[in-house]
Design an enzyme around this catalytic site. Structure first.
Site, PDB file in Angstrom:
ATOM      1  N   SER A 117       0.826  -1.207   0.000  1.00  0.00           N
ATOM      2  CA  SER A 117       0.000   0.000   0.000  1.00  0.00           C
ATOM      3  C   SER A 117       0.855   1.249   0.000  1.00  0.00           C
ATOM      4  O   SER A 117       0.369   2.321  -0.327  1.00  0.00           O
ATOM      5  CB  SER A 117      -0.872   0.097   1.252  1.00  0.00           C
ATOM      6  N   HIS A 138      -2.396  -3.663  -6.626  1.00  0.00           N
ATOM      7  CA  HIS A 138      -2.880  -3.277  -5.299  1.00  0.00           C
ATOM      8  C   HIS A 138      -4.385  -3.498  -5.167  1.00  0.00           C
ATOM      9  O   HIS A 138      -5.182  -2.758  -5.742  1.00  0.00           O
ATOM     10  CB  HIS A 138      -2.517  -1.801  -5.057  1.00  0.00           C
ATOM     11  N   GLU A 150      -5.556  -1.339  -8.270  1.00  0.00           N
ATOM     12  CA  GLU A 150      -4.623  -0.368  -8.864  1.00  0.00           C
ATOM     13  C   GLU A 150      -3.432  -1.140  -9.436  1.00  0.00           C
ATOM     14  O   GLU A 150      -2.835  -1.958  -8.736  1.00  0.00           O
ATOM     15  CB  GLU A 150      -4.134   0.625  -7.800  1.00  0.00           C
ATOM     16  N   ASN A 188      -5.265   6.032  -1.871  1.00  0.00           N
ATOM     17  CA  ASN A 188      -4.735   6.433  -0.568  1.00  0.00           C
ATOM     18  C   ASN A 188      -4.119   7.818  -0.573  1.00  0.00           C
ATOM     19  O   ASN A 188      -3.842   8.392   0.476  1.00  0.00           O
ATOM     20  CB  ASN A 188      -3.728   5.405  -0.049  1.00  0.00           C
TER      21      ASN A 188
HETATM   22  P1  NAI Z   1      -1.522  -9.555   7.434  1.00  0.00           P
HETATM   23  O1  NAI Z   1      -0.715  -9.212   8.607  1.00  0.00           O
HETATM   24  O2  NAI Z   1      -2.955  -9.916   7.574  1.00  0.00           O
HETATM   25  O3  NAI Z   1      -0.815 -10.783   6.652  1.00  0.00           O
HETATM   26  C1  NAI Z   1       0.547 -10.831   6.346  1.00  0.00           C
HETATM   27  C2  NAI Z   1       0.964 -12.300   6.280  1.00  0.00           C
HETATM   28  O4  NAI Z   1       2.291 -12.367   5.765  1.00  0.00           O
HETATM   29  C3  NAI Z   1       0.970 -13.011   7.637  1.00  0.00           C
HETATM   30  O5  NAI Z   1       0.214 -14.191   7.558  1.00  0.00           O
HETATM   31  C4  NAI Z   1       2.462 -13.313   7.881  1.00  0.00           C
HETATM   32  O6  NAI Z   1       2.652 -14.544   8.541  1.00  0.00           O
HETATM   33  C5  NAI Z   1       2.988 -13.372   6.473  1.00  0.00           C
HETATM   34  N1  NAI Z   1       4.410 -13.074   6.358  1.00  0.00           N
HETATM   35  C6  NAI Z   1       5.116 -12.095   6.981  1.00  0.00           C
HETATM   36  N2  NAI Z   1       6.404 -12.146   6.606  1.00  0.00           N
HETATM   37  C7  NAI Z   1       6.508 -13.163   5.726  1.00  0.00           C
HETATM   38  C8  NAI Z   1       7.579 -13.708   4.982  1.00  0.00           C
HETATM   39  N3  NAI Z   1       8.809 -13.209   5.080  1.00  0.00           N
HETATM   40  N4  NAI Z   1       7.319 -14.752   4.156  1.00  0.00           N
HETATM   41  C9  NAI Z   1       6.083 -15.260   4.073  1.00  0.00           C
HETATM   42  N5  NAI Z   1       5.028 -14.812   4.756  1.00  0.00           N
HETATM   43  C10 NAI Z   1       5.249 -13.763   5.571  1.00  0.00           C
HETATM   44  O7  NAI Z   1      -1.341  -8.319   6.403  1.00  0.00           O
HETATM   45  P2  NAI Z   1      -2.338  -7.817   5.278  1.00  0.00           P
HETATM   46  O8  NAI Z   1      -3.272  -6.821   5.860  1.00  0.00           O
HETATM   47  O9  NAI Z   1      -2.872  -8.982   4.539  1.00  0.00           O
HETATM   48  O10 NAI Z   1      -1.328  -6.991   4.355  1.00  0.00           O
HETATM   49  C11 NAI Z   1      -0.425  -7.609   3.484  1.00  0.00           C
HETATM   50  C12 NAI Z   1       0.077  -6.611   2.464  1.00  0.00           C
HETATM   51  O11 NAI Z   1      -1.020  -6.051   1.752  1.00  0.00           O
HETATM   52  C13 NAI Z   1       0.858  -5.438   3.033  1.00  0.00           C
HETATM   53  O12 NAI Z   1       1.855  -5.075   2.119  1.00  0.00           O
HETATM   54  C14 NAI Z   1      -0.205  -4.339   3.121  1.00  0.00           C
HETATM   55  O13 NAI Z   1       0.348  -3.067   3.068  1.00  0.00           O
HETATM   56  C15 NAI Z   1      -1.011  -4.636   1.859  1.00  0.00           C
HETATM   57  N6  NAI Z   1      -2.396  -4.162   1.869  1.00  0.00           N
HETATM   58  C16 NAI Z   1      -3.180  -4.254   2.976  1.00  0.00           C
HETATM   59  C17 NAI Z   1      -4.495  -3.811   2.956  1.00  0.00           C
HETATM   60  C18 NAI Z   1      -5.356  -3.921   4.163  1.00  0.00           C
HETATM   61  O14 NAI Z   1      -6.391  -3.221   4.211  1.00  0.00           O
HETATM   62  N7  NAI Z   1      -5.040  -4.745   5.136  1.00  0.00           N
HETATM   63  C19 NAI Z   1      -5.093  -3.250   1.734  1.00  0.00           C
HETATM   64  C20 NAI Z   1      -4.210  -3.278   0.591  1.00  0.00           C
HETATM   65  C21 NAI Z   1      -2.908  -3.689   0.691  1.00  0.00           C
END
Ligand code: NAI
Length: 378
Positions: A117, A138, A150, A188
């Site tokens: 993001s 995105h 996006e 954003n």
């Molecule tokens: P989350 O915390 O729910 O999930 C992240 C996952 O990645 C976790 O299950 C974790 O165990 C895993 N992880 C962390 N490091 C790792 C690694 N080195 N190798 C493999 N797995 C690993 O996070 P979320 O909310 O799903 O966000 C993920 C990405 O998406 C981020 O870059 C965030 O900025 C982006 N994003 C999030 C949004 C939201 O509203 N939550 C919306 C759009 C994008």
């Protein structure tokens, strides 16, 4: 159909894997935490069961969607994936490390993309063997429900690959928009004043949170007010996005966040998830009682709307996205009742400009400077 790899089985990765599997792709979903994979699998079972109950899917379809996702405990299972979408923790160093490992595993001509993001796509691509195949895809949360995606090429990206990915995501039933690799991309960036100007008015004592929310919903037609929405997103997430956009924009006052929200984050009053944010979510909490004064409400709406419209015009002016994509982004990505460019014309650009100019003069703050495009067109 190409095999799709998704790295990270959290909220976003799980949703993206579901979208790809529902569109018929074989999907490999990897996470370094076995628990995350298990949670992702059982959450999908629940979602699919609900869709079957609502007759949106047949039982056979649900079973085959589930069967198309392979929950991988080893990154090497990404071999053979021609499109990889990374959705792990929002940390540049960790993402870069994973990209470097992926380069050794996936085919040379596979697309290597990120759901980030806030990080620059150029920085994710830098230093890789084939930076041209790296770009941003995105999604919005929850990915299976929100139509907007996006697509963000970096300066180094191969535009043919970017177009191919865009067509693929379109074929998944999503609405794609093309965004320049700049802080906050489209949504954003343009949405910042929806939150920041609301908190600034709260700080100035213009009105309380309930009144500002009431004005934006009842008079503006927004589904949620800024304070309700910040409480839902969580102040940890919302504040960090605000601060990141502001710092990456070289501290442009137009994106300056508020200490009020920062203190709430520091105090752990994160919103719904902690039971208290701008509102209390305790069972016995009193219902918000807005001051439903029409004149005050119109002032609040006009002020936030003028800031949003200004951001939309400036994004077009600076080539962040086309006018069409700016309109789509705000209606499909954050459910705004109307596209901001069209809304500006409806209100009258001269009116929007005079609102901004009056604020600029009153506060002596460049936060309120009008975009050159808005001024030219007004
Ligand atoms: P989350 O915390 O729910 O999930 C992240 C996952 O990645 C976790 O299950 C974790 O165990 C895993 N992880 C962390 N490091 C790792 C690694 N080195 N190798 C493999 N797995 C690993 O996070 P979320 O909310 O799903 O966000 C993920 C990405 O998406 C981020 O870059 C965030 O900025 C982006 N994003 C999030 C949004 C939201 O509203 N939550 C919306 C759009 C994008």
């Amino acid at each position: 159909m190409i095999k799709v790899g998704v790295v990270g089985a959290g909220a976003m990765g799980s949703g993206i894997a579901q979208v790809a599997a529902q569109s018929g792709h074989q999907v490999v979903l990897f996470d370094q935490e076995v628990d995350a994979l298990q949670n992702s699998r059982s959450a999908l079972v629940k979602v699919l069961n609900r869709l079957v109950e609502k007759s949106k899917l047949t039982e056979e379809e649900a079973v085959s969607i589930q069967a198309r996702i392979r929950y991988a405990e080893d990154l090497r299972e990404m071999a053979g994936c021609e499109l990889v979408i990374e959705a792990i923790v929002e940390n540049l160093d960790v993402k870069k490390m994973v990209f470097q490992r992926l380069e050794e595993i996936i085919p040379e001509d596979a697309m290597l993309t990120s759901n980030t993001s806030s990080l620059s796509i150029a920085s994710l691509a830098a230093g890789l063997k084939y930076p041209q195949r790296v770009f941003g895809i995105h999604f919005f949360n929850p990915a299976p429900l929100m139509p907007l995606v996006e697509i963000i090429p970096a300066i180094s990206s191969d535009m043919e690959m970017v177009q191919a990915a865009r067509s693929l995501v379109d074929s998944w039933g999503k609405t794609t928009v093309l965004a320049k690799d700049t802080p906050g991309f489209i949504v954003n960036r343009i949405a910042r004043p929806f939150y920041a100007e609301a908190v600034k008015m709260l700080d100035e004592g213009v009105a309380d949170a309930a009144t500002i929310d009431w004005a934006m919903k009842t008079l503006g037609g927004f589904k949620m007010g800024p304070f309700e929405l910040m409480d839902l997103i969580g102040h940890d997430v919302n504040y960090v996005v605000s601060e990141t956009v502001w710092t990456q924009m070289y501290f442009d006052p137009r994106y300056r966040p508020s200490l009020t929200q920062k203190r709430m984050m520091e105090a752990g009053l994160l919103g719904r998830k902690t039971g208290r944010g701008f509102y209390s979510y305790a069972a016995d909490a009193p219902a918000p009682s807005p001051n439903e004064n029409e004149e005050l409400g119109q002032y609040i709406l006009q002020r936030i709307l003028a800031m949003l419209i200004n951001e939309a015009y400036d994004a077009v002016f600076l080539g962040i996205a086309s006018e069409r994509d700016v309109e789509l982004a705000m209606t499909k990505g954050v459910n705004y009742p109307k596209g901001l460019i069209g809304w500006g014309k409806e209100i009258g650009l001269a009116n929007v400009l005079s609102t901004l100019d009056a604020l600029h003069q009153r506060f002596g703050d460049d936060r309120y400077r009008a975009s050159a495009l808005l001024r030219d067109q007004a």
